[in-house]
Scaffold this active site. Structure first.
Site, short mmCIF file in Angstrom:
data_model
loop_
_atom_site.label_atom_id
_atom_site.label_comp_id
_atom_site.label_asym_id
_atom_site.label_seq_id
_atom_site.Cartn_x
_atom_site.Cartn_y
_atom_site.Cartn_z
N SER A 1 -6.38 14.47 1.03
CA SER A 1 -5.50 13.86 0.03
C SER A 1 -5.25 14.79 -1.15
O SER A 1 -4.31 14.57 -1.93
CB SER A 1 -6.10 12.55 -0.48
OG SER A 1 -6.16 11.59 0.55
N CYS B 1 -5.94 3.65 0.65
CA CYS B 1 -5.28 4.63 -0.22
C CYS B 1 -3.80 4.79 0.15
O CYS B 1 -3.00 3.92 -0.16
CB CYS B 1 -6.04 5.94 -0.19
SG CYS B 1 -5.68 7.00 -1.62
N PHE B 2 -3.41 5.86 0.82
CA PHE B 2 -2.03 6.01 1.26
C PHE B 2 -1.66 4.84 2.15
O PHE B 2 -0.52 4.36 2.12
CB PHE B 2 -1.87 7.34 2.00
CG PHE B 2 -0.46 7.87 2.03
CD1 PHE B 2 0.18 8.28 0.86
CD2 PHE B 2 0.22 8.00 3.22
CE1 PHE B 2 1.47 8.78 0.88
CE2 PHE B 2 1.52 8.50 3.26
CZ PHE B 2 2.15 8.89 2.09
N GLN C 1 -0.43 2.03 0.09
CA GLN C 1 0.95 2.23 -0.34
C GLN C 1 1.93 1.99 0.80
O GLN C 1 3.02 1.45 0.59
CB GLN C 1 1.09 3.64 -0.91
CG GLN C 1 0.23 3.87 -2.15
CD GLN C 1 -0.06 5.34 -2.41
OE1 GLN C 1 0.52 6.23 -1.79
NE2 GLN C 1 -0.97 5.60 -3.33
N ASN D 1 -8.85 8.47 -5.36
CA ASN D 1 -8.07 9.70 -5.35
C ASN D 1 -6.63 9.33 -5.07
O ASN D 1 -6.17 9.38 -3.93
CB ASN D 1 -8.59 10.70 -4.32
CG ASN D 1 -7.69 11.92 -4.22
OD1 ASN D 1 -6.88 12.16 -5.09
ND2 ASN D 1 -7.82 12.65 -3.13
N HIS E 1 -11.54 4.12 -2.02
CA HIS E 1 -12.21 4.67 -0.84
C HIS E 1 -13.55 3.97 -0.56
O HIS E 1 -14.58 4.37 -1.08
CB HIS E 1 -12.45 6.17 -1.03
CG HIS E 1 -11.20 6.97 -0.92
ND1 HIS E 1 -10.77 7.53 0.27
CD2 HIS E 1 -10.25 7.28 -1.83
CE1 HIS E 1 -9.62 8.16 0.07
NE2 HIS E 1 -9.29 8.03 -1.20
N GLU F 1 -15.30 4.17 2.04
CA GLU F 1 -16.25 5.00 2.80
C GLU F 1 -17.21 5.73 1.87
O GLU F 1 -18.25 6.23 2.31
CB GLU F 1 -15.50 5.98 3.70
CG GLU F 1 -14.98 7.22 3.03
CD GLU F 1 -13.72 6.97 2.22
OE1 GLU F 1 -13.32 7.85 1.45
OE2 GLU F 1 -13.12 5.87 2.35
#
Length: 380
Positions: free
Chosen positions: A55, A264-265, A268, A306, A354, A356
């Site tokens: 990322s 994350c992405f 989105q 992130n 995240h 994880e």
């Protein structure tokens, strides 16, 4: 980017921001020239995971922790096969690493992989500048024959911006691979790799999931060719407004009602698939100490982030979408940015951070269990 790896420690280096602010220090890692988007990470540890997180592709990461490199570099913690940051900025690099797992110094690893960095600058002042002015393009120049300040600034302003960048296919796997379940196999998941971190399929494997990691270019037909019990969309770099292909694939998954989880992405992408917009944050969220509230339980988690983009969805109402009702499930307590979405009529949810936790706290690990519960419910 041009690089050399000789004599970095005493070599002069210059960091130039696109608004004209200049910092002078010493080369760290490879000697040469690099460009990217200047962002800062507030983690006190976990620099190896940060460096190898896809990322961070095309970003120059400024570490707010003053002393970096203490534990050196090992062969167990990388999140991918290479360092992805385009540049690295630290104040006081460790002179000698000290950890029983260390195999080499951080400086050596950066140099070996051709990553241009700079040390010996006031990273506190640089971080405050980015907080006030926002993330922006930056260049790091090092070597004994540096250009003049005006030339360096011109080159920085000619570098591509992050807004409008379509990058996920540049970092994703080119071939499908399988991460086997640990212990008894319970489920099969198709994971669309948009820049996946290695710990993510491992967390699913720990829960008895066999993970088929597919390229970013995978079609809906490719996804369903593995006969998945669930579908996962990973983190990744770039502007989600450019990710039309993953959005179309996710909409196909939503149409079929297969349990879906995004990180994350992937959050989105879900936002766009549901009809919401996305936007670029002023300076983003990066670090392992971000407070997020799970609005479905009221619990507050300390989380690892992130991301420089976010979903534009209403915080205080349920929205009607082509796939049923949706709501914001998680929110950042620092700035009320959307940190999670969930559908109320189909088995789909996502988070912007995240779970994880590599590196980071484990407060959000329950989200993988939530994904398992969706698949169990669908099977039942």
């Amino acid at each position: 980017m041009t690089t050399s790896t000789r004599g970095a420690a005493k070599t002069p280096a210059v960091l130039v921001l696109e608004d004209g602010r200049i910092f002078r220090g010493r080369a760290y890692g490879a000697v040469g020239v690099t460009f990217g988007e200047a962002v800062f990470s507030t983690g006190m540890t976990g620099y190896q995971e940060t460096l190898t997180d896809p990322s961070y592709h095309r970003q120059v990461v400024v570490m707010t922790a003053p002393h970096v490199g203490n534990t050196g570099v090992n062969d167990e913690d990388p999140e991918s096969k290479k360092i992805w940051v385009s540049g690295y900025v630290v104040r006081d690099p460790a002179r000698v690493p000290s950890n029983w797992r260390s195999r080499r110094s951080l400086d050596e690893e950066l140099a070996n992989q051709g990553v241009v960095g700079i040390s010996g600058i006031d990273t506190r002042a640089l971080t405050r500048h980015l907080r006030e002015r926002g993330a922006m393009r930056v260049g790091i120049f090092s070597g004994n024959a540096l250009p003049d300040d005006g030339t360096m600034l011109t080159e920085v302003r000619q570098a591509p911006e992050m807004k409008g960048a379509n990058l996920s296919a540049e970092v994703a796997t080119q071939e499908t691979y399988v991460v086997p379940a640990i212990g008894t196999k319970k489920f099969t998941v198709a994971a669309v790799d948009l820049g996946i971190k290695g710990m993510t399929p491992h967390r699913m494997a720990e829960r008895g999931i066999e993970v088929h990691v597919l390229p970013a270019t995978a079609t809906a037909e490719d996804v369903y060719a593995v006969n998945p019990d669930g579908v996962f969309f990973s983190n990744g770099p770039g502007d989600p407004a450019t990710a039309d292909h993953p959005v179309a694939v996710m909409q196909a998954v939503l149409e079929r009602g297969t349990p879906l989880f995004g990180i994350c992405f992937g959050n989105q992408i879900l936002g766009r698939a549901l009809g919401f917009g996305t936007y670029k944050l002023k300076y983003g969220h990066r670090g392992i100490n971000q407070p997020v509230q799970d609005r479905t339980t009221g619990k507050v988690e300390v989380t690892a982030h992130n991301h420089g983009f976010a979903v534009d969805a209403p915080l205080d109402q349920v929205s009607d979408t082509p796939y049923g009702r949706a709501e914001v499930s998680h929110v950042c307590l620092n700035d009320n940015v959307v940190e999670g979405l969930q559908l109320l009529d189909r088995p789909a949810f996502s988070v912007q951070y995240h779970p994880e936790a590599a590196a980071g706290p484990h407060d959000a690990a329950y989200l993988f269990d939530r994904f398992v519960s969706l698949m169990e419910g669908q099977r039942a």
